[in-house]
Scaffold this active site. Structure first.
Site, PDB file in Angstrom:
ATOM      1  N   LYS A 193       3.034 -19.013   4.469  1.00  0.00           N
ATOM      2  CA  LYS A 193       2.108 -17.889   4.681  1.00  0.00           C
ATOM      3  C   LYS A 193       2.549 -16.773   3.728  1.00  0.00           C
ATOM      4  O   LYS A 193       3.459 -16.016   4.028  1.00  0.00           O
ATOM      5  CB  LYS A 193       2.191 -17.423   6.141  1.00  0.00           C
ATOM      6  CG  LYS A 193       0.931 -16.771   6.672  1.00  0.00           C
ATOM      7  CD  LYS A 193       0.482 -15.521   5.956  1.00  0.00           C
ATOM      8  CE  LYS A 193       1.250 -14.283   6.372  1.00  0.00           C
ATOM      9  NZ  LYS A 193       0.833 -13.085   5.562  1.00  0.00           N
ATOM     10  N   GLU A 267      15.517 -12.759   5.878  1.00  0.00           N
ATOM     11  CA  GLU A 267      16.050 -11.961   4.754  1.00  0.00           C
ATOM     12  C   GLU A 267      15.302 -10.645   4.783  1.00  0.00           C
ATOM     13  O   GLU A 267      14.090 -10.617   4.530  1.00  0.00           O
ATOM     14  CB  GLU A 267      15.767 -12.663   3.418  1.00  0.00           C
ATOM     15  CG  GLU A 267      16.445 -13.992   3.241  1.00  0.00           C
ATOM     16  CD  GLU A 267      17.929 -13.866   2.982  1.00  0.00           C
ATOM     17  OE1 GLU A 267      18.403 -12.742   2.700  1.00  0.00           O
ATOM     18  OE2 GLU A 267      18.614 -14.884   3.087  1.00  0.00           O
ATOM     19  N   CYS A 301      14.349  -5.433  -2.532  1.00  0.00           N
ATOM     20  CA  CYS A 301      15.224  -5.338  -1.355  1.00  0.00           C
ATOM     21  C   CYS A 301      16.635  -4.932  -1.735  1.00  0.00           C
ATOM     22  O   CYS A 301      17.316  -4.228  -1.006  1.00  0.00           O
ATOM     23  CB  CYS A 301      15.243  -6.667  -0.620  1.00  0.00           C
ATOM     24  SG  CYS A 301      15.697  -8.041  -1.695  1.00  0.00           S
ATOM     25  N   GLU A 398      14.834   2.651   4.373  1.00  0.00           N
ATOM     26  CA  GLU A 398      14.438   2.018   3.119  1.00  0.00           C
ATOM     27  C   GLU A 398      13.133   2.651   2.645  1.00  0.00           C
ATOM     28  O   GLU A 398      12.116   2.563   3.330  1.00  0.00           O
ATOM     29  CB  GLU A 398      14.250   0.509   3.350  1.00  0.00           C
ATOM     30  CG  GLU A 398      13.974  -0.258   2.078  1.00  0.00           C
ATOM     31  CD  GLU A 398      13.683  -1.742   2.339  1.00  0.00           C
ATOM     32  OE1 GLU A 398      12.933  -2.052   3.291  1.00  0.00           O
ATOM     33  OE2 GLU A 398      14.196  -2.580   1.576  1.00  0.00           O
TER      34      GLU A 398
END
Ligand code: NAD
Length: 497
Positions: A193, A267, A301, A398
């Site tokens: 997906k 992750e 990331c 973040e």
């Protein structure tokens, strides 16, 4: 000649051989409901393609196809599986320019980045993990509590079954390769997906998988949004979810997976420190800092966003950073030489802008940038913040944009404590010529990936993953075996007790 963004968008809409469909059981089909969504070029806002929006029945069909294909694929000779994976790499390489262009149009990232990182990463991942197919080895270990001659005991590593792979928008092709290559090498079948923001290269990969000879149903691709992802996670026929994305979504997935005790590896996000000591090669550290903070406009990331700089070199580093960052060419990702493309969407740009406004309101100095760029697409100025305290929002959350905070330090213990003062623990870097300092840092830092005198070097032979809220599990390297196999302990009595 000026870039013709309208023509590029038209090209993207014709880049798929099977537009308006996704890939289930070897067939290209529309969503059962007929629903669709659109994906657009973040650099121009132009429509690229209409893509099916998968729902429960589509996920169900994909899981069924993957289940039916499982017995055949797990029993395929490992070297045959390896040969197919190698062919996938060859096909990606043969179509690298087209895929890099499509990736740039869908994500906004500079073409050179798509070509030199994303495509190379996908190719090397399929090649490296093709070797894993014939190394899925258990172990023969003598039993610890039994005398010799009584038992023959060993472990088997077996494929888990049907894997659900959910990917984010920022490295669409590379991330799906990181999941597909090892999952398939170990004999699993997969339902993918991709992100609703950037589904195009994953769909194009589906076409190449068929050309490489992958049997029908071994990989299925269902495009859609978070609701499609949720349907995949909660499907009882899924044996494991491998997810890359934000920590908040990762937490939702972990909760949802608990119902069926579906295995998960996640992750997730990062808030990565980059520490520059005064004894470092400062020119190299500044060049590294630019890549660390601003590659793909900071939408990475492992991007560094907390820069700790030893006080005695603060001015030199800051001057170097301001002049290098101000010179970064900004533009549409397909314009030659561009280093800073748009953010993925106008909505995401508003989120980034809100972080910077919040910092201003908290009294943090904006030393560079700090504003939207007035041009078509979601562009935001590369930004440097100065003087943020440990508890400032921009030091804890973040941002996922071209915004870094620079903070001075004067003491090694102080900077170690500051670097570890985060709920995240994905990546970290240290710049120093002092070996002892470097070793001390690499040992004490709470992060899964550490760079010394470099930043962002990634290789399929090295494990990738985080501590703390940056995730569970590791991708890449041979250890990825543990993520895509179940262990079975076999004990056979061969002697008399
Ligand atoms: P996201 O979490 O919003 O979405 C990721 C994927 O999850 C998408 O495909 C989305 O449709 C799907 N999804 C959303 N809600 C879901 C749900 N409840 N259940 C199942 N699936 C769901 O992340 P994003 O904005 O696409 O990507 C950016 C994030 O990804 C950043 O936080 C970044 O740090 C992280 N990331 C991590 C790594 C890593 O290796 N650690 C690599 C790339 C990106």
């Amino acid at each position: 000649m000026a870039l013709d963004v309208a023509r590029q968008a038209e090209w993207a809409s014709s880049a798929l051989a099977h537009p308006g469909t996704f890939f289930i059981g070897g067939e290209w089909v529309a969503a059962a409901s007929g629903a669709t969504f659109t994906t657009s070029d973040p650099g121009s806002g132009r429509l690229l393609a209409e893509v099916p929006l998968g729902g429960g029945p589509d996920i169900d069909a994909a899981v069924t196809a993957a289940r039916e294909a499982f017995a055949g694929w797990r029993n395929t000779a490992p070297l045959e599986r390896a040969a197919i994976l190698w062919r996938v790499a060859d096909l990606i390489e043969a179509h690298a320019e087209e895929l890099a262009r499509l990736e740039t149009l869908d994500t906004g990232k500079p073409y050179d980045h798509s070509f030199s990182y994303d495509l190379r990463s996908a190719i090397s991942q399929f090649r490296y993990q093709s070797g894993l197919a014939s190394r899925v080895n258990g172990q023969v270990t003598p039993m610890a509590t039994m005398r010799g001659g009584l038992f023959h005991s060993y472990t088997r590593l077996e494929p888990i079954g049907v894997i659900g792979a959910i990917t984010p928008w920022n490295f669409p092709l590379a991330n799906v390769a990181w999941k597909l290559a090892p999952a398939l090498a170990c004999g699993n079948t997969v339902v993918v997906k991709p992100s609703e923001e950037t589904p195009l290269t994953t769909l194009r990969l589906g076409e190449l998988l068929t050309d490489a000879g992958l049997p029908a149903g071994v990989v299925n691709i269902v495009t859609g949004d978070g609701s499609t992802g949720r349907a995949l996670v909660s499907h009882p026929g899924i044996d494991k979810i491998t997810f890359t994305g934000s920590t908040a979504t990762g937490q939702d997935i972990v909760r949802a997976a608990a119902d069926n005790m579906t295995r998960v590896s996640v992750e997730l996000g990062g808030k990565n420190p980059n520490v520059i000591f005064a004894d470092a090669d400062i020119d190299a550290a500044v060049a590294g800092a630019v890549a660390a903070g601003y590659w793909d406009s900071g939408q990475v990331c492992s991007a560094a966003s907390r820069f700790y700089v030893e006080e005695s070199v603060l001015d030199r580093v800051l001057d170097g950073l301001v002049s290098a960052v101000s010179a970064l060419p900004i533009g549409h990702g397909l314009e030659p030489g561009v280093e800073i493309g748009p953010l993925i969407s106008l909505k995401h740009r508003s989120k980034v802008a809100a972080y910077v406004e919040g910092a201003r309101a908290e009294g943090i100095e904006v030393a560079l940038g700090g504003a939207e760029i007035d041009r078509e697409g979601g562009f935001y100025q590369p930004t440097i913040l100065l003087g943020a305290g440990r508890d400032a929002t921009v030091m804890r959350e973040e941002i996922f944009g071209p915004v870094i905070s620079v903070v001075p330090f004067s003491d090694t213990d102080e900077v170690m404590a500051a670097a570890n003062d985060s709920t995240y623990g994905l990546a970290a870097a240290v710049w120093t010529r002092d070996l002892a300092k470097a070793h001390r840092f690499t040992e004490a830092i709470e992060a899964g990936i550490v760079w010394v005198n470099t930043y962002g070097v990634v290789d399929p032979a090295y494990p990738w993953g985080g501590h703390k809220k940056s995730g569970w599990g590791r991708e890449n390297a041979e250890q990825v075996l543990r993520e895509f196999t179940e262990q079975k302990a076999v004990t056979m009595q061969v002697g008399t007790l």
